[in-house]
Design a protein around this motif. Structure first.
Motif, PDB file in Angstrom:
ATOM      1  N   ALA A 100       6.249  -0.514   4.762  1.00  0.00           N
ATOM      2  CA  ALA A 100       6.223   0.736   4.018  1.00  0.00           C
ATOM      3  C   ALA A 100       7.611   1.011   3.447  1.00  0.00           C
ATOM      4  CB  ALA A 100       5.783   1.889   4.927  1.00  0.00           C
ATOM      5  N   GLY A 101       7.710   1.111   2.133  1.00  0.00           N
ATOM      6  CA  GLY A 101       8.985   1.396   1.495  1.00  0.00           C
ATOM      7  C   GLY A 101       9.160   2.873   1.218  1.00  0.00           C
ATOM      8  N   HIS A 102       9.913   3.181   0.180  1.00  0.00           N
ATOM      9  CA  HIS A 102      10.163   4.575  -0.189  1.00  0.00           C
ATOM     10  C   HIS A 102       8.973   5.150  -0.947  1.00  0.00           C
ATOM     11  CE1 HIS A 102      12.283   8.045  -1.983  1.00  0.00           C
ATOM     12  NE2 HIS A 102      13.081   7.930  -0.937  1.00  0.00           N
ATOM     13  N   THR A 103       8.547   4.450  -1.990  1.00  0.00           N
ATOM     14  CA  THR A 103       7.410   4.928  -2.774  1.00  0.00           C
ATOM     15  C   THR A 103       6.379   3.827  -3.018  1.00  0.00           C
ATOM     16  OG1 THR A 103       8.620   4.436  -4.825  1.00  0.00           O
ATOM     17  CG2 THR A 103       8.766   6.687  -3.966  1.00  0.00           C
ATOM     18  N   HIS A 104       6.485   2.718  -2.298  1.00  0.00           N
ATOM     19  CA  HIS A 104       5.482   1.663  -2.453  1.00  0.00           C
ATOM     20  C   HIS A 104       5.222   0.998  -1.115  1.00  0.00           C
ATOM     21  CE1 HIS A 104       8.989  -0.987  -2.428  1.00  0.00           C
ATOM     22  NE2 HIS A 104       8.220  -2.072  -2.549  1.00  0.00           N
ATOM     23  N   SER A 105       4.182   0.167  -1.067  1.00  0.00           N
ATOM     24  CA  SER A 105       3.766  -0.475   0.179  1.00  0.00           C
ATOM     25  C   SER A 105       3.446  -1.943  -0.071  1.00  0.00           C
ATOM     26  CB  SER A 105       2.519   0.214   0.752  1.00  0.00           C
ATOM     27  OG  SER A 105       2.750   1.591   0.978  1.00  0.00           O
ATOM     28  N   LEU A 106       3.665  -2.755   0.961  1.00  0.00           N
ATOM     29  CA  LEU A 106       3.313  -4.168   0.935  1.00  0.00           C
ATOM     30  C   LEU A 106       2.474  -4.496   2.168  1.00  0.00           C
ATOM     31  CD1 LEU A 106       6.800  -5.794   0.112  1.00  0.00           C
ATOM     32  CD2 LEU A 106       5.001  -5.177  -1.520  1.00  0.00           C
TER      33      LEU A 106
END
Length: 740
Positions: free
Chosen positions: A192-198
């Motif tokens: 989980a990043g700041h405003t995106h996900s992988l």
């Protein structure tokens, strides 16, 4: 900030954390147990030990330390009343943790519902998330959370900003919710990043969603995706990391791929990278895309890059090694805006140091047994290497005269001996790469030839395509000459007549290129030819051969061209080895063989048995030699073998050589990880016999923690061993309860 210390500062325990902040010197923190992982949030740090204990310290705002308040702490403190933890994740302001039975706990800031408790409240202590599924993976971002269930399903909750939860909208969710658009895909890791996900699938594919700004989703554009979308890349990935402005991933052969904001790519680029792009051809074991800097580990060393700065590192376009005291290797690293934290331990992939040793073997003339002729140059090489890596060169006994160039020959031998190839992100002279390509064609090495061609394509520009045509013609490399003609057509209006006539001479032996040049030089000719520059093939498909692909172990197992015999006194079995490999990998063997000691003269060495000074079992000797050949600790190694090897580390000068530190640490760790109730007393006695004080103390700690179950067996031990255990037990009781 001074963090203090837990326990003794003994590096051999693999329980040490290095903390880097503004001070150029790191703070060193030692725990009483092996460390599994560390995590860094916005000013807070967490560390997990091998017995499931979770420690936290740093900024306590929102209760993110889990101690029931918002106080900050300057040194690690155990989070109490928390079950045994197997994995955890640190977000900017919240923490998630999975217990050994799959239950999920969370604490810290819950302002967006990211704690998963059905509300948007903050919690100062760990609170279990009421949910029917058991979880195996978690990741905490800026304001959202991701998790994978035991069945491989993907869940998300928290802030839905920019669609980063993957449910097709931007709504917040306060409880774990299944992402049902990909219900038929099984996942193994999330980030989980700041405003995106992988998310990473079991088959090594990456899915991404959320904000696509800077191209950080990897789909070839900067669009926003509100549901998971597969990144189309024919690569098997094993780990992923979502930062604030970019993303990174590690492939199954240890290559880093990176995409997103151009400032974080680790190499010079004028545009954002919109899809996963090969980083460098080093072999890595760890990568993290953080907020302001990125971090990676290669050969136990930490590398950082990006516009951020922590202390004296960071703020670098290209990777910069974090220099630390000699003999320290790192197993993992995590960073945020202000802090970098790394575990000092061991890397199970030490092929980089082994490769460097094998490169040294090129210059070991004392052990060479074959001569290769290149013009007036005589190369003194080793039959067993050429037989494995370049059989045609061994058969021919020569290279063509035009290849008599020191740089070209060095590049070629580097590849033959260690699988080493020119780094595509470093500057090379065109003639040297084309010389290497000619060597590959001469010796029928199509993969190496194709790699060189792709690299030439990547290197070629207005300033050097003429050089490519010149040396392509010199080495009779028609594909390179044709490629240079494509560049000529593209830059035709910027080429003067003198250069054109030179090119005509360079390509005279190639019909199509010669005809093209004649047409260009004919003022009356009509030129209607396509002149798009061909895009180069993805270099990741032509990645350098892995060290393991060199397969020197094959020579050992098949006893090919061996010239040295190893035995153990009183034991059956013998090992047929190669002097050159033993000498380049181990200083003890190098000194012994070069000094023409009696063992070197007769070509045989016999070790004492394990009951004598500097003795080994045959199994331990075989393990040690296999390690020297393959450069990796991932080999079968029994506890007794590990104890034997550790007992001779000084005699064989392994401990004095930094490159072997990871192997020795692996041996220690292997002993501790395989300790059981039914073998710990035997291991304790062997550690005493071998004089391994550090191992003895660690095994003793295990015995004391299981004293009640072991008491009947302890009473039957020899008196000296019995006394050691009981004295240690009494000291422990006094320290805990005070004197009676």
């Amino acid at each position: 900030r001074h963090f203090g210390c837990l326990g003794c500062n003994n590096r051999d325990m693999l329980d040490t954390i290095y903390v880097f902040e503004d001070d150029p010197e790191p703070e060193i923190i030692t725990f009483g147990h092996l460390l599994k992982s560390v995590g860094v949030g916005d000013g807070n740090i967490l560390a997990l030990t091998d017995i499931g204990e979770l420690y936290s310290w740093g900024t306590g705002l929102y209760g993110r330390l889990g101690h029931g308040d918002q106080k900050s702490l300057s040194k690690p403190k155990l989070i109490e009343k928390l079950p045994s933890i197997t994995k955890f994740a640190v977000g900017w302001f919240h923490v998630l943790a999975i217990t050994d039975n799959g239950a999920l706990y969370s604490w810290g800031n819950g302002g967006y519902g990211q704690l998963g408790h059905g509300d948007k409240l903050s919690h100062y202590r760990p609170k279990i998330v009421s949910f029917s599924e058991t979880f195996i993976e978690v990741s905490a971002g800026f304001s959202h959370s991701l998790a994978i269930s035991e069945s491989g399903d993907l869940y998300s909750w928290g802030s839905g900003y920019r669609g980063k939860l993957g449910h097709g909208d931007a709504e917040d969710l306060t409880s774990p919710t299944l992402i049902d658009s990909i219900y038929d895909v099984q996942f193994s890791k999330v980030s989980a990043g700041h405003t995106h996900s992988l998310a990473l699938t079991n088959t090594g594919d990456i899915y991404s969603w959320g904000s696509g700004k800077f191209g950080k989703l990897g789909h070839g554009n900067s669009y926003k995706y509100k549901t998971p979308k597969k990144i189309e890349k024919n690569i098997v990935f094993v780990s992923i990391s979502a930062g604030k402005f970019h993303s990174a991933a590690l492939s199954d052969i240890g290559r880093i791929f990176i995409w997103g904001d151009k400032k974080y790519m680790g190499f010079k680029t004028v545009e954002n990278i919109l899809s996963p792009t090969l980083f460098y051809f080093n072999t890595y074991t760890h990568v993290r895309a953080s907020t302001q800097i990125s971090t990676a580990i290669s050969g136990g060393a930490i590398f950082t890059w990006g516009p951020g700065s922590i202390g004296e590192f960071g703020n670098s376009i290209e990777p910069k090694q974090l220099l630390i005291e000699k003999n320290v290797v790192f197993s993992s690293v995590e960073a945020n805006d202000k802090i970098l934290v790394a575990i000092s331990g061991f890397s199970r992939h030490s092929s980089a140091s082994c490769k460097n040793d094998l490169l040294k073997m090129i210059h070991m003339k004392e052990f060479s047994d074959v001569e290769i002729i290149v013009g007036t140059t005589r190369l003194q090489l080793h039959t067993f290497v050429l037989q494995l890596r370049a059989p045609l060169l061994l058969e021919y006994g020569y290279l063509s005269d035009e290849l008599e160039n020191d740089q070209v020959l060095q590049l070629f031998l580097n590849f033959i001996y260690a699988g080493d190839l020119p780094d595509p992100y470093k500057t090379h002279e065109m003639k040297h790469i084309l010389g290497l390509m000619k060597c590959a064609e001469f010796c029928d090495m199509p993969k190496l030839s194709q790699y060189c061609f792709n690299l030439v394509n990547r290197m070629m520009n207005l300033n050097n395509f003429v050089s490519a045509a010149k040396f392509g013609g010199y080495y009779s490399l028609e594909p390179v000459v044709s490629l240079s003609m494509s560049y000529l057509l593209y830059y035709l209006d910027r080429i003067d007549s003198e250069t054109l006539y030179k090119l005509r001479i360079y390509v005279n032996d190639f019909d199509n290129s010669r005809d093209l040049m004649d047409t260009i030089l004919d003022d009356n000719a009509s030129l209607s030819i396509s002149y798009d520059i061909p895009s180069y093939k993805a270099l990741e498909n032509m990645a350098p051969i892995n060290f393991s692909d060199l397969n020197y172990l094959q020579l050992l197992e098949h006893q090919q061209n061996t010239d040295f015999l190893l035995r153990v006194d009183g034991e059956l079995g013998q090992i047929f080895a190669h002097r050159a490999i033993l000498a380049c990998r181990c200083k003890f063997f190098e000194r012994m063989l070069l000094a023409n000691m009696s063992e070197a003269t007769v070509g045989e060495m016999t070790f004492q048995g394990p009951t004598k000074l500097h003795g080994l079992t045959f199994s331990a000797l075989r393990t040690l030699v296999r390690y020297l050949y393959i450069g990796s600790e991932e080999i079968d190694c029994e506890i007794e073998d590990c104890l034997c090897i550790l007992s001779v580390e000084d005699f064989l000068d392994l401990s004095g050589d930094a490159k072997h530190l990871s192997f020795l640490n692996y041996c220690r760790d292997n002993i501790l990880r395989n300790l059981r109730i039914d073998n710990c007393l035997e291991v304790f006695q062997m550690s005493i016999t071998f004089g391994l004080k550090v191992v003895m103390e660690q095994v003793l700690d295990f015995i004391l923690r299981n004293y009640i179950n072991l008491a009947p067996q302890i009473e039957e031990l020899p008196v000296t061993v019995f006394m050691k255990i009981n004295v240690a037990l009494n000291i422990k009781m006094i320290n805990k309860y005070g004197p009676l």
